[in-house]
Design a protein around this motif. Structure first.
Motif, short mmCIF file in Angstrom:
data_model
loop_
_atom_site.label_atom_id
_atom_site.label_comp_id
_atom_site.label_asym_id
_atom_site.label_seq_id
_atom_site.Cartn_x
_atom_site.Cartn_y
_atom_site.Cartn_z
N GLU A 188 0.56 -1.11 0.39
CA GLU A 188 -0.55 0.00 0.02
C GLU A 188 1.42 1.17 0.02
OE1 GLU A 188 -2.57 -0.31 3.25
OE2 GLU A 188 -3.84 -1.74 2.55
N ASN A 189 2.17 1.10 0.64
CA ASN A 189 2.64 1.92 0.78
C ASN A 189 3.38 3.03 -0.80
OD1 ASN A 189 4.46 4.29 1.34
ND2 ASN A 189 6.07 3.24 2.54
N ALA A 190 4.15 1.77 -1.21
CA ALA A 190 4.48 1.59 -2.62
C ALA A 190 3.04 2.24 -4.07
CB ALA A 190 4.73 0.06 -2.91
N GLN A 191 2.14 1.52 -3.41
CA GLN A 191 1.11 2.06 -4.56
C GLN A 191 0.62 3.84 -4.11
OE1 GLN A 191 -2.39 -0.43 -3.81
NE2 GLN A 191 -1.24 -1.61 -4.44
N PHE A 192 0.71 3.97 -2.71
CA PHE A 192 0.66 5.26 -2.53
C PHE A 192 1.67 6.30 -3.02
CE2 PHE A 192 -2.16 3.69 0.67
CZ PHE A 192 -3.60 4.18 0.05
N LEU A 193 2.95 5.85 -2.66
CA LEU A 193 4.15 6.63 -3.35
C LEU A 193 3.67 7.20 -5.41
CD1 LEU A 193 7.19 5.20 -1.50
CD2 LEU A 193 6.01 7.59 -0.94
N GLU A 194 3.23 5.97 -5.44
CA GLU A 194 3.06 6.03 -6.89
C GLU A 194 2.44 6.92 -7.42
OE1 GLU A 194 2.16 2.51 -8.66
OE2 GLU A 194 4.06 1.67 -8.52
#
Length: 347
Positions: free
Chosen positions: A248-254
């Motif tokens: 989720e953190n990676a998705q939010f970063l994207e």
């Protein structure tokens, strides 16, 4: 009084004492030989330098002692590497050190106790930080004590005001009545009622404080339960949850990166729009100034046209008046001619 018997020295100890005595005697003789040719001002300057060096050494020794007293015994070993050694002070070579010879044991001891400049700077920096922290703690404690004293003084002032008010009320309601009616039952009843009212007001205040204390206790229990639930929830998290959080953190970063790109494009669009807006603003300003000039020209031309019209009307009036005067003159002349013609015919 029995004195202890003197201890007999062994051969090794006597030899070491004789060696130390001989070395100290040799060093003293060498120092005297080095200092003998010096003048009195030079000796005074040397004494001044040595006293300054001794004061600096005392300060260093006090700082090192304070540092090692603060450290725990297990931290003393391995804190400073023994292979790094140097002079205890960077004061340069001594004046009378050229003829001095030291034994190997003394050199080894100096190597064990001497520190380098980096180590001294490190210790001084740590002592400075500790001193600053101590000063900060002292300031915080002083502020806390001062706030407590101020609160106590404020409470005492409020208490004094309440006591003075109670004294004034008591004297006004009770004492004056008792002095007027001595030994009356009404005065004693007033005193009893006054005391009962005071006790009742204190009971009401105590009940309010108790209710407030109970509500604060309930709120404290709720906060503790929430904190305990959060801790249990934090302990219940597993590796899968952490992996999910990472995803989720990676998705939010994207998404954040996409939003940043959109924001950059919007900024570029806004910049272009601002440039176009500034161009049209300048154009509007030019057109407005031109329109202002045209309005002024039109007003001036209207004024000149009105002036010309007024002058034309005036000229027409003057021409009409001159025409009327000429017509009147012609009419008079014709009448005179008509009057003269019959007379000539009659003759």
């Amino acid at each position: 009084m029995d004195y202890p018997a003197p201890r007999l020295l062994t051969d090794d100890e006597s030899e070491r004492d004789s060696i130390r005595t001989g070395e100290s005697r040799e060093i003293g003789e060498e120092v005297l030989q080095d200092l003998a040719p010096l003048a009195l001002p030079e000796l005074r300057s040397m004494v001044h330098e040595m006293s300054h060096a001794n004061s600096v050494l005392k300060l260093e020794a006090a700082m090192f002692e304070k540092f090692f007293n603060r450290m725990e015994p297990r931290d003393l070993t391995g804190h400073l590497p023994p292979d790094r050694h140097g002079s205890s002070l960077d004061l340069g070579p001594a004046v009378y050190s050229r003829g001095r010879r030291k034994s190997k044991s003394r050199i080894t001891a100096d190597r064990l106790i001497c520190l380098t400049v980096e180590q001294k700077c490190d210790l001084a920096q740590r002592e400075l930080e500790e001193t600053r922290e101590d000063i900060q703690r002292m300031k915080e404690n002083s502020e806390r004590v001062l706030q407590n004293y101020l609160a106590a003084l404020e409470e005492a002032d409020i208490r004094v005001v309440d006591i003075k008010k109670a004294i004034v009320d008591f004297e006004k309601d009770i004492v004056n009545t008792i002095t007027k009616k001595k030994g009356s039952i009404i005065a004693s009843d007033k005193v009893l009622r006054y005391m009962e009212d005071k006790i009742r007001s204190r009971d009401v205040l105590k009940e309010k404080i108790r209710l407030k204390n109970d509500s604060l206790k309930v709120q404290k229990k709720k906060m503790q339960m929430q904190l305990r639930q959060k801790e249990e929830l934090g302990e219940a998290l597993h590796e899968v949850d952490f992996q999910q959080l990472k995803i989720e953190n990676a998705q939010f970063l994207e998404k954040i990166e996409e939003r940043n790109q959109d924001l950059l494009r919007q900024k570029m669009t806004v910049g272009n729009a601002l440039q176009i807006l500034n161009f049209y603003k300048r154009k509007l300003q030019t057109t407005t100034s031109m329109a202002t000039r045209l309005v002024k020209d039109i007003a001036q031309r209207k004024e000149s046209l009105e002036k010309i019209e007024r002058e034309g009307i005036l000229v027409e009036k003057m021409a009409l008046q001159s025409y009327r005067s000429v017509w009147q003159k012609a009419k008079l002349a014709s009448h005179e001619l008509q009057a003269l013609l019959p007379e000539q015919v009659a003759r």
